[in-house]
Design a protein around this motif. Structure first.
Motif, PDB file in Angstrom:
ATOM      1  N   ILE A  39       0.831  -1.213   0.000  1.00  0.00           N
ATOM      2  CA  ILE A  39       0.000   0.000   0.000  1.00  0.00           C
ATOM      3  C   ILE A  39       0.862   1.258   0.000  1.00  0.00           C
ATOM      4  N   THR A  40       1.900   1.278   0.825  1.00  0.00           N
ATOM      5  CA  THR A  40       2.722   2.493   0.938  1.00  0.00           C
ATOM      6  C   THR A  40       3.809   2.562  -0.117  1.00  0.00           C
ATOM      7  N   GLY A  41       4.178   1.421  -0.679  1.00  0.00           N
ATOM      8  CA  GLY A  41       5.265   1.405  -1.659  1.00  0.00           C
ATOM      9  C   GLY A  41       6.633   1.614  -1.031  1.00  0.00           C
ATOM     10  N   ARG A  42       6.712   1.531   0.280  1.00  0.00           N
ATOM     11  CA  ARG A  42       7.979   1.690   0.995  1.00  0.00           C
ATOM     12  C   ARG A  42       8.522   0.323   1.393  1.00  0.00           C
ATOM     13  N   PHE A  43       9.821   0.240   1.532  1.00  0.00           N
ATOM     14  CA  PHE A  43      10.511  -0.954   2.017  1.00  0.00           C
ATOM     15  C   PHE A  43      10.258  -2.175   1.134  1.00  0.00           C
ATOM     16  N   LEU A  44      10.096  -1.965  -0.167  1.00  0.00           N
ATOM     17  CA  LEU A  44       9.830  -3.080  -1.071  1.00  0.00           C
ATOM     18  C   LEU A  44      11.025  -4.025  -1.181  1.00  0.00           C
ATOM     19  N   VAL A  45      12.240  -3.493  -1.044  1.00  0.00           N
ATOM     20  CA  VAL A  45      13.427  -4.360  -1.060  1.00  0.00           C
ATOM     21  C   VAL A  45      13.394  -5.285   0.164  1.00  0.00           C
ATOM     22  N   ALA A  46      12.936  -4.768   1.288  1.00  0.00           N
ATOM     23  CA  ALA A  46      12.802  -5.599   2.489  1.00  0.00           C
ATOM     24  C   ALA A  46      11.801  -6.721   2.233  1.00  0.00           C
ATOM     25  N   ALA A  47      10.720  -6.407   1.539  1.00  0.00           N
ATOM     26  CA  ALA A  47       9.718  -7.432   1.225  1.00  0.00           C
ATOM     27  C   ALA A  47      10.327  -8.524   0.351  1.00  0.00           C
TER      28      ALA A  47
END
Length: 160
Positions: A39-47
């Motif tokens: 939803i936020t598009g943040r921390f996608l590398v962490a995902a």
């Protein structure tokens, strides 16, 4: 998130909720974290890094299938036991430890950062608990508590 939703529904629809409640908690935490990231598009590398954790499931599943099938030759189980241990460390413990360290060191402890950090810390505890069960079952069977392991129909493949 789709994998965790599917697996949760599979556990529920196959009436394994009572015996697999901790997996449902784990899946709920993962779903909430992944949805938050999407939803936020943040921390996608962490995902993406967290998805590496699922690679070790291949060897955990092989372990479970070997136990269920009572393979006549224990050599295959023994080989998988060591591969499973290495994969658990490389794909589950190491990425989780790195992400926890990164979030504690660099991510703001408010809002989504606080939510994800708390989620990581709880998942750390669960992963370490599962790891201790795996070690106890496969490498130190004399340390097992009573008859905590259950049969295939019942529950707790990782303990057994």
């Amino acid at each position: 998130a789709g994998y965790f939703i599917h697996d949760s529904l599979d556990i529920i629809f196959n009436h394994q909720s009572r015996s697999s409640w901790e997996y449902l908690v784990h899946h709920a935490m993962a779903i909430s974290a992944f949805v938050s990231l999407i939803i936020t598009g943040r921390f996608l590398v962490a995902a993406m890094l967290l998805l590496l954790v699922e690679v070790s499931n291949i060897f955990l599943t092989i372990r479970m299938l070997l136990k269920m099938s009572n393979v006549p030759s224990p050599a295959l189980y023994e080989a998988n036991k060591y591969v499973n241990l290495v994969m658990y460390f490389v794909f589950r413990l190491a990425p989780q430890a790195y992400l926890t360290w990164y979030f504690l060191r660099y991510v703001e402890v408010q809002g989504q950062g606080a939510f994800l950090t708390a989620n990581l810390l709880l998942l750390d505890a669960m992963i370490l608990m599962y790891f201790s069960r795996l070690l106890r079952s496969d490498f130190f069977p004399s340390l097992r508590k009573g008859s905590a392991g259950r049969d295939v129909d019942g529950e707790k493949f990782l303990i057994d």
